[in-house]
Write an enzyme that holds these catalytic residues in place. Structure first.
Site, short mmCIF file in Angstrom:
data_model
loop_
_atom_site.label_atom_id
_atom_site.label_comp_id
_atom_site.label_asym_id
_atom_site.label_seq_id
_atom_site.Cartn_x
_atom_site.Cartn_y
_atom_site.Cartn_z
N HIS A 76 0.83 -1.21 0.00
CA HIS A 76 0.00 0.00 0.00
C HIS A 76 0.86 1.26 0.00
CE1 HIS A 76 -3.57 -2.35 2.00
NE2 HIS A 76 -3.19 -2.85 0.84
N HIS A 231 -9.27 -2.16 -5.29
CA HIS A 231 -8.16 -2.44 -4.38
C HIS A 231 -7.15 -3.40 -5.01
CE1 HIS A 231 -6.08 -2.50 -0.55
NE2 HIS A 231 -5.86 -3.79 -0.79
N ASP A 235 -3.17 -2.76 -5.25
CA ASP A 235 -2.10 -3.71 -4.92
C ASP A 235 -1.16 -3.93 -6.12
OD1 ASP A 235 -2.86 -4.14 -2.30
OD2 ASP A 235 -3.96 -5.99 -2.73
N HIS A 259 -0.51 -11.06 -4.98
CA HIS A 259 0.84 -10.55 -4.76
C HIS A 259 1.92 -11.43 -5.37
CE1 HIS A 259 -0.61 -7.32 -2.33
NE2 HIS A 259 -1.24 -8.14 -1.51
#
Length: 275
Positions: A76, A231, A235, A259
């Site tokens: 973030h 969101h 990311d 991720h």
């Protein structure tokens, strides 16, 4: 485009999402060509550069290490830097994980705006594409293609009646990032909470710093009807900052990425751009 840092020091405080530990995080101007994290709570700690090769884990977040010290869940912070076009920054932390704040990147971006910006009279490194790139891992898919403008399209799919399919496209600008992407909060599914807690994660999760998707509703009112996919773009921007380059004009698409695969795609983009 020249490199860019902040104009003065600014600090934010809170608890880490996964560790639950308090952290005071200070953004400082830099001109060393990197986003660099430094653990001030560790004696003689060495800097940790935000580079793809320094990723040590992607378990529910992007974690970095210099081989000795680690910082957790940095995506973030990196997203805010990416969204605002910052290339040079020192991030000092007196704990292992940035404060989660409200679960989005907006508080970080606002702090950086408060500090003001300073141009460094050196050209920023640009990542450009000479050909299309694709990456697949199971149902996960990424592509990057040369395009007139830097654009991100993300498709989020989940077998859940409230968030079954969300798709969003974002044409990059700093102003657009602040309005469309930065406010989108981290989220999780109700059925995942016990697993996360059993694995020592989400210790700092609170009703004011994340959205829990329940069977028939959300733990808090949404900021956007499609806040989850926004969101995911947040990311992705954070993880692609690990290229340590400004992304040139291209269209990046992603289906169901996270991720781990974000970082793999960042490495692939770097490799292809250097060929």
């Amino acid at each position: 485009m020249n490199r860019k840092t902040i104009n003065k020091t600014v600090t934010v405080k809170g608890i880490g999402l996964h560790t639950g530990e308090p952290c005071s995080m200070t953004f400082k101007p830099s001109e060393d060509g990197f986003i660099t994290f430094l653990r001030t709570d560790v004696k003689d700690a060495l800097p940790i550069k935000a580079l793809a090769q320094n990723v040590c884990s992607t378990m529910r977040g992007t974690n970095l290490s210099n081989g000795k010290e680690q910082v957790h869940t940095v995506e973030h912070v990196l997203s805010a830097a990416h969204g605002l076009g910052i290339t040079d920054l020192i991030v000092e932390m007196d704990g292992p994980e940035p404060p989660i704040m409200d679960g989005s990147s907006l508080p970080y971006a606002q702090a950086m705006q408060e500090a003001g910006f300073k141009e460094i009279p050196l050209p920023a490194p640009i990542l450009t594409l000479n050909k299309d790139i694709e990456y697949k891992e199971g149902d996960i898919f990424y592509s990057a293609k040369p395009a007139p403008k830097l654009t991100f399209t993300f498709l989020f799919l989940r077998n859940h009646p409230l968030v079954n399919r969300q798709e969003y496209s974002f044409e990059y600008s700093a102003e657009g990032y602040l309005e469309q992407i930065a406010p989108a909060r981290t989220f999780g599914f109700e059925e995942e909470i016990a697993f996360l807690r059993a694995n020592g994660l989400a210790k700092g999760g609170r009703i004011d710093n994340c959205v829990i998707i329940q069977k028939d509703g959300f733990s808090v009112p949404l900021r956007f009807p499609d806040e989850m996919v926004r969101h995911k773009i947040l990311d992705l921007l954070g993880d692609l900052k690990l290229t340590n380059k400004i992304l040139g004009p291209m269209h990046i698409t992603c289906r169901c990425g996270g991720h781990k695969t974000n970082v793999e795609f960042a490495k692939l983009m770097l490799k292809q751009s250097e060929e």
